[in-house]
Design a protein around this motif. Structure first.
Motif, PDB file in Angstrom:
ATOM      1  N   GLU A  49     -36.427  62.681   8.167  1.00 15.44           N
ATOM      2  CA  GLU A  49     -35.293  62.054   8.836  1.00 15.44           C
ATOM      3  C   GLU A  49     -35.427  62.094  10.354  1.00 15.44           C
ATOM      4  OE1 GLU A  49     -32.210  64.485   6.994  1.00 15.44           O
ATOM      5  OE2 GLU A  49     -31.858  62.880   5.539  1.00 15.44           O
ATOM      6  N   GLY A  50     -36.656  61.967  10.851  1.00 13.92           N
ATOM      7  CA  GLY A  50     -36.887  61.930  12.282  1.00 13.92           C
ATOM      8  C   GLY A  50     -36.786  63.255  13.006  1.00 13.92           C
ATOM      9  N   ARG A  51     -36.815  64.349  12.270  1.00 19.84           N
ATOM     10  CA  ARG A  51     -36.720  65.652  12.937  1.00 19.84           C
ATOM     11  C   ARG A  51     -37.596  66.674  12.230  1.00 19.84           C
ATOM     12  NH1 ARG A  51     -32.608  69.366  10.620  1.00 19.84           N
ATOM     13  NH2 ARG A  51     -31.993  68.458   8.643  1.00 19.84           N
ATOM     14  N   ALA A  52     -37.895  67.761  12.937  1.00 16.61           N
ATOM     15  CA  ALA A  52     -38.672  68.861  12.363  1.00 16.61           C
ATOM     16  C   ALA A  52     -37.761  69.671  11.450  1.00 16.61           C
ATOM     17  CB  ALA A  52     -39.230  69.746  13.462  1.00 16.61           C
ATOM     18  N   VAL A  53     -38.238  69.936  10.237  1.00 18.19           N
ATOM     19  CA  VAL A  53     -37.459  70.742   9.294  1.00 18.19           C
ATOM     20  C   VAL A  53     -38.225  71.988   8.845  1.00 18.19           C
ATOM     21  CG1 VAL A  53     -36.082  68.786   8.497  1.00 18.19           C
ATOM     22  CG2 VAL A  53     -38.191  69.392   7.268  1.00 18.19           C
ATOM     23  N   GLY A  54     -39.444  72.189   9.385  1.00 12.75           N
ATOM     24  CA  GLY A  54     -40.194  73.384   9.064  1.00 12.75           C
ATOM     25  C   GLY A  54     -41.576  73.365   9.662  1.00 12.75           C
ATOM     26  N   TYR A  55     -42.230  74.503   9.585  1.00  8.75           N
ATOM     27  CA  TYR A  55     -43.636  74.585   9.970  1.00  8.75           C
ATOM     28  C   TYR A  55     -44.238  75.865   9.441  1.00  8.75           C
ATOM     29  CZ  TYR A  55     -43.812  77.962  13.954  1.00  8.75           C
ATOM     30  OH  TYR A  55     -43.806  79.071  14.762  1.00  8.75           O
ATOM     31  N   ALA A  56     -45.557  75.887   9.443  1.00 11.19           N
ATOM     32  CA  ALA A  56     -46.304  77.079   9.044  1.00 11.19           C
ATOM     33  C   ALA A  56     -47.451  77.258  10.019  1.00 11.19           C
ATOM     34  CB  ALA A  56     -46.834  76.921   7.624  1.00 11.19           C
ATOM     35  N   GLU A  57     -47.904  78.486  10.138  1.00  4.74           N
ATOM     36  CA  GLU A  57     -49.028  78.811  11.009  1.00  4.74           C
ATOM     37  C   GLU A  57     -49.909  79.839  10.318  1.00  4.74           C
ATOM     38  OE1 GLU A  57     -49.773  80.933  15.309  1.00  4.74           O
ATOM     39  OE2 GLU A  57     -47.841  79.951  14.960  1.00  4.74           O
ATOM     40  N   ALA A  58     -51.220  79.687  10.478  1.00  4.65           N
ATOM     41  CA  ALA A  58     -52.180  80.611   9.864  1.00  4.65           C
ATOM     42  C   ALA A  58     -53.318  80.875  10.838  1.00  4.65           C
ATOM     43  CB  ALA A  58     -52.722  80.008   8.572  1.00  4.65           C
ATOM     44  N   GLY A  59     -54.032  81.963  10.584  1.00 11.55           N
ATOM     45  CA  GLY A  59     -55.180  82.315  11.411  1.00 11.55           C
ATOM     46  C   GLY A  59     -55.760  83.639  10.965  1.00 11.55           C
ATOM     47  N   PRO A  60     -56.548  84.260  11.831  1.00  6.43           N
ATOM     48  CA  PRO A  60     -57.138  85.548  11.495  1.00  6.43           C
ATOM     49  C   PRO A  60     -56.042  86.592  11.262  1.00  6.43           C
ATOM     50  CG  PRO A  60     -58.153  84.629  13.470  1.00  6.43           C
ATOM     51  CD  PRO A  60     -56.966  83.781  13.141  1.00  6.43           C
ATOM     52  N   CYS A  61     -56.290  87.506  10.346  1.00  5.94           N
ATOM     53  CA  CYS A  61     -55.286  88.518  10.010  1.00  5.94           C
ATOM     54  C   CYS A  61     -55.166  89.561  11.115  1.00  5.94           C
ATOM     55  CB  CYS A  61     -55.634  89.200   8.683  1.00  5.94           C
ATOM     56  SG  CYS A  61     -54.331  90.327   8.147  1.00  5.94           S
ATOM     57  N   GLY A  62     -53.930  89.806  11.515  1.00  4.82           N
ATOM     58  CA  GLY A  62     -53.648  90.817  12.522  1.00  4.82           C
ATOM     59  C   GLY A  62     -52.759  91.933  12.001  1.00  4.82           C
TER      60      GLY A  62
END
Length: 190
Positions: free
Chosen positions: A68-81
């Motif tokens: 609907e023209g807007r951000a409703v979520g996100y995810a991020e991944a990378g090396p384990c810290g």
């Protein structure tokens, strides 16, 4: 509910990722913290320059969920810290996993999770780690369905407040993203 799209995020998305991260964390967890602790945490965790740097780091990736023209979520991944003695440089981590409340429970989380796991496993199977708040039972059930087991705990700091955080791991064997049984990232699952 209208269809949501999931796409890889880039540096141009830093502002929207920082905003939705801070908003969903606050919507879910603000009641747990004194206002000053929350402000301090949000300013550091969702700093615009830090977010932009993460988006330009080739060892990390982020996905933006839009509807609907807007951000409703996100995810991020990378090396384990995460602070666990069995973490190695080869391990990956689901660092953030956010959906606004009205978009939870309709399968979108599973689609987003599949994108992240696909990226984390693109070079072959490896251990994937997640930190999740000890009281976030929905997230714990979600990750258990996807093959994660509790392997430790640590203190997650939000200002002067320290939460009990569980460390979950899915061994680096090849599994379906549907998990291994019918039995919410890390702390930030919202």
């Amino acid at each position: 509910m209208p269809e949501a799209t999931i796409r890889r995020a880039g540096p141009q998305d830093a502002e929207v990722l920082a905003e939705i991260g801070a908003r969903t964390f606050s919507d879910t967890f603000a009641h747990l913290y004194p206002p000053e602790d929350l402000r301090t945490f949000l300013a550091e965790a969702y700093d615009l320059e830090r977010t932009r740097a993460n988006l330009t780091d080739p060892a990390r990736a982020a996905w933006l969920v839009e509807a609907e023209g807007r951000a409703v979520g996100y995810a991020e991944a990378g090396p384990c810290g995460l602070p666990h003695p069995e973490v190695t440089p080869a391990c990956g981590e689901l660092k953030r996993f956010y959906l606004v409340k009205e978009w939870q429970g309709g399968g979108l989380g599973g689609r987003l999770f599949a994108e992240v796991i696909g990226w984390l496993q693109a070079a072959g199977p490896r251990d994937v780690w997640i930190g999740v708040w000890s009281e976030n039972f929905g997230a714990q059930r979600f990750y258990a369905r996807h093959g994660f087991d509790k392997v430790g705990e640590y203190g997650f700091e939000v200002g002067q407040t320290v939460d009990r955080e569980f460390i979950l791991r899915r061994s680096g064997v090849s599994f379906s993203t549907q998990g291994r049984s019918d039995a919410r990232a890390q702390h930030d699952f919202a």
